[in-house]
Design a protein around this motif. Structure first.
Motif, PDB file in Angstrom:
ATOM      1  N   PHE A  77      46.361  40.224  55.641  1.00  0.00           N
ATOM      2  CA  PHE A  77      45.086  39.637  55.237  1.00  0.00           C
ATOM      3  C   PHE A  77      45.376  38.444  54.335  1.00  0.00           C
ATOM      4  O   PHE A  77      46.042  38.578  53.311  1.00  0.00           O
ATOM      5  CB  PHE A  77      44.252  40.684  54.491  1.00  0.00           C
ATOM      6  N   GLY A  78      44.903  37.286  54.713  1.00  0.00           N
ATOM      7  CA  GLY A  78      45.142  36.075  53.932  1.00  0.00           C
ATOM      8  C   GLY A  78      43.836  35.463  53.465  1.00  0.00           C
ATOM      9  O   GLY A  78      42.853  35.426  54.213  1.00  0.00           O
ATOM     10  N   ALA A  79      43.805  35.012  52.223  1.00  0.00           N
ATOM     11  CA  ALA A  79      42.593  34.409  51.662  1.00  0.00           C
ATOM     12  C   ALA A  79      42.961  33.219  50.805  1.00  0.00           C
ATOM     13  O   ALA A  79      44.045  33.169  50.215  1.00  0.00           O
ATOM     14  CB  ALA A  79      41.826  35.439  50.826  1.00  0.00           C
ATOM     15  N   ASP A  80      42.071  32.244  50.748  1.00  0.00           N
ATOM     16  CA  ASP A  80      42.274  31.097  49.871  1.00  0.00           C
ATOM     17  C   ASP A  80      41.951  31.521  48.444  1.00  0.00           C
ATOM     18  O   ASP A  80      40.852  31.990  48.148  1.00  0.00           O
ATOM     19  CB  ASP A  80      41.383  29.928  50.286  1.00  0.00           C
ATOM     20  N   ALA A  86      42.137  37.669  42.574  1.00  0.00           N
ATOM     21  CA  ALA A  86      43.079  38.723  42.937  1.00  0.00           C
ATOM     22  C   ALA A  86      42.387  40.071  43.068  1.00  0.00           C
ATOM     23  O   ALA A  86      42.726  40.883  43.934  1.00  0.00           O
ATOM     24  CB  ALA A  86      44.197  38.795  41.899  1.00  0.00           C
ATOM     25  N   TYR A  87      41.401  40.330  42.196  1.00  0.00           N
ATOM     26  CA  TYR A  87      40.697  41.608  42.262  1.00  0.00           C
ATOM     27  C   TYR A  87      39.942  41.733  43.585  1.00  0.00           C
ATOM     28  O   TYR A  87      39.890  42.815  44.177  1.00  0.00           O
ATOM     29  CB  TYR A  87      39.732  41.717  41.083  1.00  0.00           C
ATOM     30  N   SER A 179      60.188  33.048  42.735  1.00  0.00           N
ATOM     31  CA  SER A 179      59.290  34.121  42.329  1.00  0.00           C
ATOM     32  C   SER A 179      60.073  35.414  42.170  1.00  0.00           C
ATOM     33  O   SER A 179      61.202  35.546  42.654  1.00  0.00           O
ATOM     34  CB  SER A 179      58.171  34.310  43.349  1.00  0.00           C
ATOM     35  N   LEU A 180      59.468  36.345  41.484  1.00  0.00           N
ATOM     36  CA  LEU A 180      60.046  37.672  41.338  1.00  0.00           C
ATOM     37  C   LEU A 180      58.924  38.685  41.191  1.00  0.00           C
ATOM     38  O   LEU A 180      57.793  38.352  40.865  1.00  0.00           O
ATOM     39  CB  LEU A 180      60.996  37.755  40.138  1.00  0.00           C
ATOM     40  N   SER A 181      59.251  39.929  41.444  1.00  0.00           N
ATOM     41  CA  SER A 181      58.319  41.037  41.242  1.00  0.00           C
ATOM     42  C   SER A 181      59.152  42.250  40.892  1.00  0.00           C
ATOM     43  O   SER A 181      60.083  42.611  41.620  1.00  0.00           O
ATOM     44  CB  SER A 181      57.496  41.288  42.502  1.00  0.00           C
ATOM     45  N   SER A 182      58.845  42.865  39.754  1.00  0.00           N
ATOM     46  CA  SER A 182      59.694  43.947  39.275  1.00  0.00           C
ATOM     47  C   SER A 182      58.879  44.968  38.488  1.00  0.00           C
ATOM     48  O   SER A 182      57.963  44.608  37.743  1.00  0.00           O
ATOM     49  CB  SER A 182      60.811  43.381  38.384  1.00  0.00           C
ATOM     50  N   TRP A 183      59.217  46.233  38.651  1.00  0.00           N
ATOM     51  CA  TRP A 183      58.641  47.280  37.819  1.00  0.00           C
ATOM     52  C   TRP A 183      59.327  47.252  36.457  1.00  0.00           C
ATOM     53  O   TRP A 183      60.552  47.135  36.375  1.00  0.00           O
ATOM     54  CB  TRP A 183      58.834  48.647  38.455  1.00  0.00           C
ATOM     55  N   PRO A 322      51.233  42.839  47.848  1.00  0.00           N
ATOM     56  CA  PRO A 322      50.577  41.546  47.566  1.00  0.00           C
ATOM     57  C   PRO A 322      51.598  40.415  47.630  1.00  0.00           C
ATOM     58  O   PRO A 322      52.704  40.527  47.094  1.00  0.00           O
ATOM     59  CB  PRO A 322      50.031  41.732  46.148  1.00  0.00           C
ATOM     60  N   LEU A 323      51.237  39.329  48.286  1.00  0.00           N
ATOM     61  CA  LEU A 323      52.135  38.185  48.445  1.00  0.00           C
ATOM     62  C   LEU A 323      51.399  36.910  48.053  1.00  0.00           C
ATOM     63  O   LEU A 323      50.180  36.829  48.125  1.00  0.00           O
ATOM     64  CB  LEU A 323      52.612  38.075  49.897  1.00  0.00           C
ATOM     65  N   ARG A 324      52.169  35.903  47.641  1.00  0.00           N
ATOM     66  CA  ARG A 324      51.606  34.611  47.277  1.00  0.00           C
ATOM     67  C   ARG A 324      52.246  33.514  48.123  1.00  0.00           C
ATOM     68  O   ARG A 324      53.413  33.618  48.504  1.00  0.00           O
ATOM     69  CB  ARG A 324      51.863  34.297  45.793  1.00  0.00           C
ATOM     70  N   SER A 325      51.491  32.471  48.387  1.00  0.00           N
ATOM     71  CA  SER A 325      52.054  31.334  49.104  1.00  0.00           C
ATOM     72  C   SER A 325      52.939  30.529  48.165  1.00  0.00           C
ATOM     73  O   SER A 325      52.882  30.688  46.945  1.00  0.00           O
ATOM     74  CB  SER A 325      50.938  30.442  49.656  1.00  0.00           C
TER      75      SER A 325
END
Length: 353
Positions: A77-80, A86-87, A179-183, A322-325
């Motif tokens: 699912f992609g949105a502008d 984000a919510y 970018s990074l994503s970490s717990w 969740p991903l970002r462009s």
């Protein structure tokens, strides 16, 4: 279709009934590798999604043609992001699942009633029109930006611009960001942090920013931690589950000078947030216009608690990601700190240099 606004204002708004909407499927065909799928989806969303063109959200399915034991597919699912916060994207996860379940079982999707973001936007704009340069929110933002030479705060650690030689001259050029994503905390650790914060009379949000202030104190020194802080503006019950851009901006500044204990940092952080949180109600674009500013935020820190988003407890089972462009910038640093049922995680984008 009915026109709700005049073309003389630059945009024309058209509305149509929900029952008149149709979804058109477009088959792409077989793509032989995950890289080709990634490239296709990236190009498709990059060229088709726009805040000023319909539609501003798209969906794609990737079918598994290799596994034969259990047919499956991946939904993307992609949105502008200019028109959907984000919510809203997190809310869409549950809505899409419920719609699929409704089709499979024949039961109702049981989607909540929501208010109109169009009407929210009209009210937001009407509020902005009444503001003048003497408004307290405009004055506060003016002082905040002037203390940074008219600009938003920069990331407090050194960032070297990328310099390239073009026709014998050296020019700065923006890089694709990393970018990074970490717990950073497990669910039990997040619970302990919440208990520790509440015992001192503060929130987990304050604890997160207090920890950031402590880090800033060690790595940077005595000057205050300054950053832009996005916060939600879903104040009315009918907007709780609505899709749209319900985001305000706060000029956060935490003075951690001689704050030697976590309790002291908590108190200062809560005071800093409380002193500015009312500003989120006032549209920053209007404030910037009144100040004659075209500056953009450079160091942004966001905290959200998504544990109570519908069906959030199912995200791990569903494999939600969740991903970002990609972005181009040599000076923007964004941190998204989120508490979920799994604990607390940090996502970031930052200069590749």
């Amino acid at each position: 279709m009915a026109t709700d606004e005049t073309a003389a204002q630059g945009f024309v708004r058209y509305t149509c009934r929900a029952e008149d909407m149709q979804i058109e499927a477009r088959r792409v065909g077989h793509l032989r590798s995950g890289i080709r799928v990634f490239q296709h989806l990236s190009d498709y969303f990059a060229t088709r999604l726009s805040p000023t063109e319909w539609p501003h959200c798209l969906m794609a399915t990737v079918s598994d043609t290799v596994s034969t034991d259990r047919p499956s597919f991946l939904l993307v699912f992609g949105a502008d992001h200019s028109v959907m916060d984000a919510y809203s994207m997190m809310l869409a996860i549950s809505e899409i699942q419920r719609i699929y379940r409704s089709v499979l079982t024949g039961a109702g999707a049981e989607l909540p009633d929501v208010g109109s973001y169009i009407e929210f936007g009209a009210d937001d704009r009407a509020m902005g029109v009444t503001m003048t340069v003497d408004h307290p929110a405009v004055q506060h933002w003016g002082r905040y930006l002037r203390s940074g030479g008219g600009r938003f705060p920069a990331f407090p650690l050194p960032i070297a611009p990328r310099v390239t030689e073009v026709a014998g001259t050296f020019q700065e050029s923006a890089l694709h960001q990393s970018s990074l994503s970490s717990w950073v905390l497990t669910a039990p650790q997040a619970e302990r942090l919440q208990s520790r914060s509440r015992a001192a009379g503060h929130s987990t949000q304050s604890a997160v920013f207090a920890a950031l202030a402590a880090t800033h104190q060690v790595l940077v020194g005595a000057q205050p931690l300054r950053c832009a802080m996005p916060v939600h503006t879903r104040y009315a019950p009918e907007h709780t589950h609505a899709m749209g851009w319900y985001v305000g901006l706060l000029p956060l500044e935490i003075d951690h000078t001689e704050a030697d204990t976590f309790n002291e940092l908590l108190a200062r952080t809560t005071a800093a947030i409380d002193s500015t949180k009312s500003l989120a109600r006032y549209p920053f674009p209007r404030i910037a216009s009144l100040l004659g500013s075209t500056e953009m935020p450079r160091f942004v820190v966001s905290y959200v608690d998504v544990r109570f988003v519908p069906d959030a407890e199912q995200w791990q089972q569903w494999g939600v990601r969740p991903l970002r462009s990609s972005e181009l910038s040599d000076d923007e640093v964004y941190l998204w700190i989120a508490r979920s049922t799994g604990g607390i995680a940090v996502s970031a984008r930052f200069p590749s240099n």
